[in-house]
Design a protein around this motif. Structure first.
Motif, mmCIF file in Angstrom:
data_model
loop_
_atom_site.group_PDB
_atom_site.id
_atom_site.type_symbol
_atom_site.label_atom_id
_atom_site.label_comp_id
_atom_site.label_asym_id
_atom_site.label_seq_id
_atom_site.Cartn_x
_atom_site.Cartn_y
_atom_site.Cartn_z
ATOM 1 N N UNK A 28 22.758 66.368 -12.131
ATOM 2 C CA UNK A 28 21.768 66.812 -13.112
ATOM 3 C C UNK A 28 22.421 66.966 -14.485
ATOM 4 N N UNK A 29 21.614 66.839 -15.501
ATOM 5 C CA UNK A 29 22.073 67.059 -16.870
ATOM 6 C C UNK A 29 21.458 68.339 -17.409
ATOM 7 N N UNK A 72 19.056 60.980 -18.004
ATOM 8 C CA UNK A 72 19.133 61.698 -16.741
ATOM 9 C C UNK A 72 18.949 60.755 -15.553
ATOM 10 N N UNK A 73 19.381 61.205 -14.387
ATOM 11 C CA UNK A 73 19.378 60.386 -13.184
ATOM 12 C C UNK A 73 17.980 59.870 -12.829
ATOM 13 N N UNK A 74 16.972 60.714 -13.012
ATOM 14 C CA UNK A 74 15.614 60.341 -12.631
ATOM 15 C C UNK A 74 15.005 59.230 -13.454
ATOM 16 N N UNK A 113 20.110 59.921 -28.457
ATOM 17 C CA UNK A 113 19.235 59.597 -27.332
ATOM 18 C C UNK A 113 18.810 60.844 -26.566
ATOM 19 N N UNK A 114 17.511 60.973 -26.352
ATOM 20 C CA UNK A 114 16.952 62.123 -25.649
ATOM 21 C C UNK A 114 17.542 62.239 -24.251
ATOM 22 N N UNK A 154 25.765 65.841 -22.859
ATOM 23 C CA UNK A 154 25.870 64.556 -23.549
ATOM 24 C C UNK A 154 26.041 63.360 -22.621
ATOM 25 N N UNK A 155 26.231 63.598 -21.318
ATOM 26 C CA UNK A 155 26.478 62.474 -20.408
ATOM 27 C C UNK A 155 25.283 61.530 -20.316
#
Length: 215
Positions: free
Chosen positions: A19-20, A98-100, A92-93, A25-26
């Motif tokens: 999760x972020x 995010x993974x999803x 970038x938002x 920033x990942x």
């Protein structure tokens, strides 16, 4: 080994890696194991329907692919260059990182949907020719998106902020299922701090973390 997992790779640390946080920033597009994770998730969805998943077909490389449209890529659902909901051209938002927001998509379908908005893409995913290769992870997107719209109430007009909230809910619903799959698939039994499942809510303004761990 159990001591190492307990201290360095326990369930809580595992969830944090998937999760972020809202200010993190990942970008999961850079995760070298993303394609394997998505292929494993697709294999899980196939097993839910009592089907035999072919993980090799999803992981095949360019040199092995017989046809261009048989090659699967890791792709964004919310396109990087789609800025009608939020202009994130400078930074970038987090919801695009995010993974999803990632799925496996064959080249032919990816070209067809291009940089369209999420709701337009989902409609196209269901309108594709029956001979075009697709995945169960694509087919479940519509129910996730419909649920996100159903839960986003109290708006008189469907403004940009409305759609941003819908997108966040949509990713929460999808990512929650993906992470709970991962917990079940790769957990180490018998650890004291095992997480049975997680709940995601990125719309909670009081928290930087988007998940709640349920023991």
């Amino acid at each position: 080994m159990r001591k190492f997992i307990h201290e360095r790779a326990n369930d809580s640390a595992f969830v944090e890696c998937l999760t972020l946080d809202k200010n993190e920033a990942r970008d999961y597009c850079q995760w070298v194991s993303l394609k394997f994770f998505l292929a494993s998730y697709e294999e899980f969805l196939q097993s839910e329907q009592k089907k035999s998943g072919d993980i090799h077909k999803l992981l095949v490389t360019r040199d092995e692919a017989e046809k261009q449209n048989d090659l699967y890529h890791k792709e964004h659902i919310w396109a990087v260059n789609e800025t009608s909901v939020i202009d994130d051209s400078d930074y970038r938002d987090v919801n695009k990182r995010r993974l999803g927001n990632f799925l496996l998509l064959n080249e032919g379908l990816n070209i067809a949907v291009s940089n369209k908005r999420i709701e337009e893409k989902i409609k196209l995913y269901f309108d594709i020719d029956e001979n075009t290769p697709n995945t169960l992870m694509i087919r479940e997107l519509k129910s996730f998106f419909d649920k996100a719209i159903e839960e986003e109430t109290g708006w008189k007009k469907r403004t940009q902020y409305y759609w941003l909230n819908v997108y966040k809910r949509f990713f929460d619903i999808r990512e929650e299922k993906m992470i709970n799959f991962a917990l079940e698939r790769w957990r180490t039994p018998g650890l004291d701090d095992n997480v049975s499942r997680v709940k995601l809510n990125s719309l909670d303004s009081a928290r930087n973390e988007i998940y709640t761990a349920i023991k």
